[in-house]
Write an enzyme that holds these catalytic residues in place. Structure first.
Site, PDB file in Angstrom:
ATOM      1  N   GLU A 155      83.135 -36.960  10.377  1.00 35.15           N
ATOM      2  CA  GLU A 155      84.035 -36.639   9.278  1.00 35.15           C
ATOM      3  C   GLU A 155      83.474 -35.494   8.435  1.00 35.15           C
ATOM      4  OE1 GLU A 155      85.143 -39.794   6.629  1.00 35.15           O
ATOM      5  OE2 GLU A 155      86.158 -38.392   5.319  1.00 35.15           O
TER       6      GLU A 155
ATOM      7  N   ARG B 194      79.833 -73.777  -9.507  1.00 38.34           N
ATOM      8  CA  ARG B 194      81.059 -74.472  -9.821  1.00 38.34           C
ATOM      9  C   ARG B 194      82.229 -73.502  -9.835  1.00 38.34           C
ATOM     10  NH1 ARG B 194      81.492 -77.987 -15.034  1.00 38.34           N
ATOM     11  NH2 ARG B 194      83.653 -77.456 -15.369  1.00 38.34           N
TER      12      ARG B 194
ATOM     13  N   GLU C  54      89.847 -49.506  11.277  1.00 39.89           N
ATOM     14  CA  GLU C  54      88.652 -50.078  10.672  1.00 39.89           C
ATOM     15  C   GLU C  54      88.707 -51.575  10.362  1.00 39.89           C
ATOM     16  OE1 GLU C  54      89.107 -47.133   7.577  1.00 39.89           O
ATOM     17  OE2 GLU C  54      87.019 -46.679   7.895  1.00 39.89           O
TER      18      GLU C  54
END
Ligand SMILES: Cc1cc2nc3c(=O)[nH]c(=O)nc-3n(C[C@H](O)[C@H](O)[C@H](O)COP(=O)(O)OP(=O)(O)OC[C@H]3O[C@@H](n4cnc5c(N)ncnc54)[C@H](O)[C@@H]3O)c2cc1C
Ligand code: FES
Ligand code: FES
Length: 1241
Positions: A805, A854, A1173
């Site tokens: 790229e 929690r 992707e």
């Protein structure tokens, strides 16, 4: 017939290529077969070190003894062309072509969607073709094994195996309809299909149609008898025919290397820059290729190849009783995991012994069994040397003298009281070198379990294969019982120390392996003693699995997708599993990549001068010695850059094109040599002297954090009230998790050809890039010319995955600068090692977390975290700039979240659940993407020409790199224009046709370009509308012709930008994504099921291919691929030899993919969704399955609670997490007390 040159010094090389005779009067010993085959582009260079199989060809020779032709697959990148005398070479071009018809092997691979980028394809075709030449109807298991030496980075292998399964004897003519292919585990919904391919129509394999072996080679014995001498620029090659000639030569040139397979010498000369002026090839000396059965065992000549040894030993198993062949069985088993066929077919046994590698797979076996060598020299005569603890004298030194040759080796028969086994542990099971290996023999007193002799030999534990002699002496007379295991472990621990930080690293793991291997041997022998009715304790059932050999069932799979609506026109290809647009060319080896473009007039090759320091000031650079070397034309550096010497992928002027004063990473380009050939350019570049002043580098993320070395202030995203959340929590967990980087390992390395056009500074650049516009822009700035003078053209890439790229610009720009300076075309195709050192990969990732139980465990949706704050820091280190990689930072971010919070929940939560309110994915994806310097423009263009004959030339801004983008765009245009796909063609991507394009990345290309194509087609249809209205029954061709005569414009552009996306970190507001993709995977030990939402698939074959490919690549990320760098920034992982990507044998035995039915997506072209992707992260299911399995093993050992497992979960990490009495002997020394051999980046 070999003819000596008039001066009597160099012989003529004669061989056949695809049936045509080649006569070479100037054979160059350093030239590989691959380099010689340059005119035949089908044979590809993927690594140059025998590790990827892209260069596979079939070599055939006539075996006069057996009176048969033998065919074997060979790595052309290692085979010296000189070794081809008298052989017939078949390349992919030799078996079929688009014009004259594909061979069934080619046809079936194309039809099964087994070729994506196509770069690995010819090599895979040739492995299969060779198998079929030797065995026209192999079993599935044999077929699957044929590809141990081939790699593919795109497909995930499943479609290749499916296509080739049609040749196997188990394959039923009912094809996919066969009852055996029905997968009972898979439920198929109505309206879905499970057939991407219809195998029933295949052209049958007809071996009588295969090219014949050249009769001249069969009839002429002389080719085998010739004494050959080839004199090259730096090396002379001799091929003697008799032992006397061989001994004479060795006496005359005692330092000469004997070369058989060249699988060591070739690597040493190319990568370790060793110089061997004389090479002697003893492949035709009868004594060295003989196999004899003697009283003591089987004697193999030194030049006998490993494949032949395997074959002969398997025959011996049938001939002799089991107890006599225990050594043979172990050697066969070891050879099963020794390299791939291509290597075993040429590598010889003496080559393995004399190389004396500390991790040789055969030497531990030979030492343990006391194999006997006969060695010979003219001066010393013949002598016998036993392979024992005295055989290896030091690193790569043996008891065989420099002037001696290994004549043969005898593998002994075993006596009834002797037991033998071999063990090997590697990163990857198939085609990998050992981390540790061992050969083990025990001999008992008659009818007892009292040890008479124990012989253990280990590889991977020292600079040579070693035997722990003290241990072996101490146990003589002992009983084979549990107390022995304890004592041997204690003794081995003492006798085989390995200092922290030893070369190779993984010290505790390697030491544990020595004990685990012995324990396995102990159990196996115990079991064998029982079968021989010797009193001994029974092997407990929970240890039984340790005594069995590895077995894998043939793979199975299913692919389920939504059928097109019943009324859809037959010609409308949208939603159908259309084959890849270039598949036929790829399987025929006719698809052209940059390096296949024929050499241009006056062309030069560029060789980069790279920094070998991670961080240093440049004191001086002296290219004078390099400039004096043959073929060298010029040296260029920052001073030759007419415009800007800096550029930036994310930050303007972030890096220099040529380092001027300082280097910031190893592999950074300092300058470049221009020479006539690649070899000359590379050699000269190595000779440029650079003087440095070294500085302290920052290599790891932790070091960067410590040093506060960041690229810019961190980005934070928060939601809810984190402090309140902590106060409410029952428990607060804190910790960190690390995910390693990943090498792209596209099969085609970075490549550029820059051609100056002379006029007005014009330049044409052929670049393997995902980003033509940025390539053009940076080159124009460097040359200080307007962008309109530069045309960047991209036909196809041999894979990209993000690695091309922006990083392609690092290499394309110097080529442009050189071409501009010299006015000559300049080419580069990096070698794999250069590519891996220079180009960067996926970012490593370190997450530190503090979470409250929690708050997490009580949330309705496992992915919904009400109170959350995420801060992302982008660390600045002295490692090559990392870049985009399939998924950008997403997988790393998601992995951490799962690691922290969702581990217990597994993948279940993905099924059918609405993810759109999920903050985590949004937050992390965005945060991590920002960490990747991501600058995504979301716009695309297209250009559509309709010609008078009705044919359509389509161009769009996206680059085809195997992901099937062009195929999908043709499908979109076909539906949009209402014409069959066959009328539409895409030639290439070019900055002169569609300007200012976005990079083909981030899975957005079909969305963006698809819309741009659709828009252009709509415009054209609107223009054609009056013509169509006037002649509603007309054909497309008639309408086009009529439009032409009415002077209607038949060419137009299309444009599209994704509406309304963006995100503001300050306010924490915005819409970073256009839409979400959903997917779920469930993995257990041998099976993976994936359900993925691709909207309405444009092409189910391509989408399923992308899912399988991404999953397999992700599997590498999560489980195997470990980038290794020294603490000073030296990259150790430089090729397939030491960086293991998943191979054929690594895919799940059962691999099921279902495309979610009924999903729609109004936000993208024809309701489709992005696919490249997203599926990558699903491979984390394998990581968590492994973690689950480790938990169970730990629980068995009484260990409960949390434990740390970083990614990739390599064999080392898994083994060390499964703590037991063996690993506990080797606690990890505290960090900071030693210098590790490699670091976690
Ligand atoms: C991709 C790849 C994978 C590999 N995988 C493995 C593996 O899994 N396990 C493993 O152990 N090895 C592996 N190797 C290493 C290598 O293949 C073996 O060592 C092989 O046996 C070498 O044989 P060769 O014929 O190619 O040797 P060559 O390169 O031709 O020669 C190697 C050395 O042997 C000497 N030599 C050869 N014959 C004689 C003789 N008769 N007398 C004296 N000296 C001689 C030569 O002078 C030279 O020094 C691998 C190599 C590659 C490239
Ligand atoms: S190029 Fe030959 S094996 Fe990779
Ligand atoms: S198709 Fe195999 S590497 Fe691309």
């Amino acid at each position: 017939m070999s003819v000596e040159n008039p001066d009597g010094t160099s012989s003529e090389l004669v061989f056949f290529v695809n049936g045509k005779k080649v006569l070479e009067k100037h054979a160059e010993p350093e030239t590989t077969l691959l380099q010689y085959l340059l005119g035949l582009p089908g044979t590809k260079l993927g690594c140059g070190e025998g590790g990827c199989g892209a260069c596979t060809v079939m070599v055939s020779r006539y075996d006069r003894e057996a009176q048969t032709v033998r065919h074997f697959s060979v790595n052309a990148c290692l085979a010296p062309v000189c070794s081809m005398h008298g052989m017939a070479v078949t390349t992919v071009e030799g078996i079929g072509s688009v014009k004259h018809g594909l061979h069934p092997v080619q046809e079936r691979l194309a039809a099964s969607h087994g070729s994506q980028c196509g770069f690995c394809t010819p090599g895979i075709i040739m492995s299969m073709y060779t198998l079929l030449r030797n065995n026209p109807q192999p079993s599935i298991a044999t077929m699957e094994k044929a590809f141990e030496g081939n790699l593919c980075r795109c497909t995930g292998y499943r479609p290749i195996l499916d296509g080739f399964r049609t040749f196997t004897k188990e394959y039923c003519q009912m094809g996919e309809n066969c009852c055996r292919n029905k997968n009972n585990n898979q439920k198929q919904e109505e309206g879905t299909a499970s057939r991407l391919v219809n195998g029933v129509d295949y052209v049958p394999l007809d071996p009588s149609q295969d090219p014949i072996f050249p009769p001249e080679l069969r009839n002429t014995e002389q080719y085998d008898r010739d004494y050959l001498v080839y004199r090259g620029e730096r090396v002379t090659w001799y091929r003697p025919h008799t032992l006397a000639e061989l001994l004479d030569l060795k006496s005359q040139f005692p330092d000469a290397k004997l070369v058989i397979g060249n699988t060591e010498i070739g690597i040493e000369m190319k990568f370790k820059k060793m110089k061997y002026p004389v090479l002697i090839n003893p492949s035709h000396v009868p004594e060295l290729v003989k196999v004899e059965h003697t009283e003591a065992g089987i004697r193999f000549g030194g030049s006998v190849t490993l494949s032949r040894i395997d074959e002969e030993l398997k025959l011996a198993l049938e001939k002799y009783p089991d107890q006599q062949t225990r050594v043979f069985t172990a050697v066969i088993e070891m050879l099963r995991w020794f390299a791939g066929y291509q290597i075993r077919n040429v590598a010889a046994v003496a080559g393995n012994i004399i190389t004396a590698s500390p991790i040789s797979d055969l030497n531990p076996l030979f030492l343990a069994c006391g194999a006997m060598l006969q060695v010979h020299s003219k001066e010393r005569g013949l002598r016998e040397v036993q392979m024992n603890e005295k055989f290896f004298l030091g690193y790569r030194r043996t008891a065989v003298n420099q002037d001696e040759i290994v004549l043969n080796i005898t593998l002994p028969f075993t006596a009834k009281t002797k037991y033998f086994a071999g063990y090997k542990q590697a990163y990857r099971r198939e085609d990998d070198i050992a981390t540790v290996n061992a050969g083990m023999l025990v001999e008992f007193e008659d009818n007892s379990n009292v040890i008479k002799e124990l012989s253990l030999a280990y590889g991977g534990m020292a600079i040579t294969t070693v035997m722990p002699t003290r241990t072996l002496t101490e146990v003589v007379g002992r009983h084979w019982d549990d107390r022995l295991v304890d004592d041997v472990c204690r003794l081995l621990t003492e006798e085989m120390p390995l200092a922290a930080g030893s070369p190779g690293g993984m010290v505790e793991y390697r030491r544990s392996l020595t004990l685990s291997f012995f324990f396995k041997f102990y159990l196996t022998v115990q079991q064998q003693l029982q079968t021989m009715h010797i009193p001994t304790s029974k092997v407990p059932s929970y240890f039984q699995s340790a005594t069995t050999l590895f077995h894998k069932d043939p793979s199975r799979s299913s692919q389920i997708f939504q059928e097109v609506a019943p009324g859809q026109l037959q010609q409308d290809p949208v939603g159908r599993p259309l084959g890849h647009f270039s598949a036929a060319k790829q399987v025929a080896g006719e698809a052209i990549y940059i390096d296949d473009i024929p050499k241009m007039h006056n062309e030069l090759y560029i060789g980069f001068v790279m920094s070998n320091k991670a961080y240093a000031n440049i004191i001086s650079v002296d290219p004078s010695a390099a400039l004096a070397m043959p073929g060298v034309v010029d040296y260029i550096c920052h001073k030759d850059v007419p415009g800007h010497n800096s550029w930036g992928a994310a930050v303007q002027d972030d890096e220099e094109i040529f380092a001027s004063k300082q280097v910031l990473t190893q592999g950074q380009i300092i300058g470049a040599i221009l020479a006539e050939t690649q070899a000359q350019a590379q050699r000269a570049a190595d000779s440029v002297k650079v003087e440095y002043e070294e500085l302290e580098p920052v290599i790891t993320i932790k070091e960067a954090i410590k040093a506060g070395s960041y690229h810019r202030p961190p980005n934070s995203i928060s939601c809810g009230d984190v402090e309140a959340g902590f106060q409410q929590a029952d428990h607060v967990l804190e910790g960190e998790s690390h995910m390693g980087g990943q090498e792209h390992f596209y099969l085609e390395d970075h490549a550029t050809l820059a051609v100056p056009r002379g006029e007005d500074g014009e330049m044409e650049m052929f670049v393997a890039t995902q980003n033509p516009s940025e390539t053009q822009h940076v080159a124009a700035e460097a040359l200080d010319i307007p962008a309109n003078r530069i045309v960047v053209r991209v036909k196809r890439l041999g894979g990209g995955f993000g690695g091309k790229e922006t990083r392609s610009i690092v290499f394309s720009t110097p080529c442009a600068i050189a071409a501009n300076k010299l006015g000559r075309p300049v080419r580069v195709m990096l070698d794999r090692d250069e590519d891996m050192v220079m180009s960067g990969g996926r970012h490593p990732f370190l997450a530190r977390y503090k979470v409250m139980d929690r708050a997490l465990f009580h949330s309705d949706n496992a992915y919904k975290i009400p109170n959350m704050k995420v801060t992302g820091y982008v660390c600045k280190t002295n490692t090559p700039s990392n870049t985009a990689f399939r998924g950008f930072g997403g997988p790393q971010g998601m992995m951490m979240i799962r690691e922290l919070n969702l581990y217990q929940e597994g993948d279940r939560t993905h099924f059918g659940q609405e993810l759109s309110p999920c903050f985590i994915q949004k937050c992390f994806d965005e945060c991590v993407k920002q960490s990747d310097f991501l600058r995504r423009k979301t716009e695309a263009g297209s250009l559509v020409h309709i010609y008078q004959d009705g044919s359509v030339l389509l161009t769009h801004g996206g680059v085809e790199m195997g992901q099937g983008l062009h195929t999908k765009m043709i499908q979109v245009a076909s539906r949009a224009l209402g014409i069959p796909a066959s009328k539409i063609h895409i030639s290439e991507t070019g900055t002169n046709t569609v300007p200012n394009t976005s990079a083909t990345a981030a899975s957005a290309s079909s969305d963006l370009n698809g819309m741009a194509v659709m828009n252009a087609c709509k415009t054209l249809l609107e223009r054609l509308e009056p013509v169509m209205r006037d002649n509603p029954k007309g054909t497309w061709e008639e309408w086009v012709k009529a439009a032409y005569f009415r002077r209607i414009g038949l060419s137009t552009t299309g444009f599209y930008k994704t509406p309304g996306i963006g995100f503001d970190f300050e306010s924490g507001k915005g819409k970073p994504f256009n839409y979400f993709s959903y997917g779920a995977a469930c993995s257990e030990v041998l099976r993976t099921d994936i359900v993925f939402d691709v909207g309405l698939s444009l092409n189910p074959a391509i989408d399923i291919g992308q899912i399988e490919g991404a999953f397999t690549q992700g599997y590498g990320l999560m489980m195997m691929e470990q980038v290794k760098m020294s603490p000073k920034g030296f990259m150790f992982t430089r090729g397939p030899g030491n960086y293991k990507i998943p191979g054929f044998g690594d895919i799940p035995v059962e691999f099921n993919v279902t495309l979610l039915k009924g999903s729609v997506n109004e936000k993208a072209v024809y309701s489709s969704k992005a696919i490249g992707e997203p599926p990558l992260f699903l491979s984390s299911s394998v990581f968590f399955a492994a973690k689950e399995a480790i938990s169970a093993a730990r629980a068995d050992a009484g260990l409960h609670g949390n434990f740390r497992l970083d990614s990739p979960a390599t064999p080392e990490r898994i083994r060390m997490a499964c703590e037991d009495q063996f690993t506990q002997r080797f606690p990890k020394p505290e960090e900071g007390t030693y210098t590790p051999w490699f670091v976690d980046l």
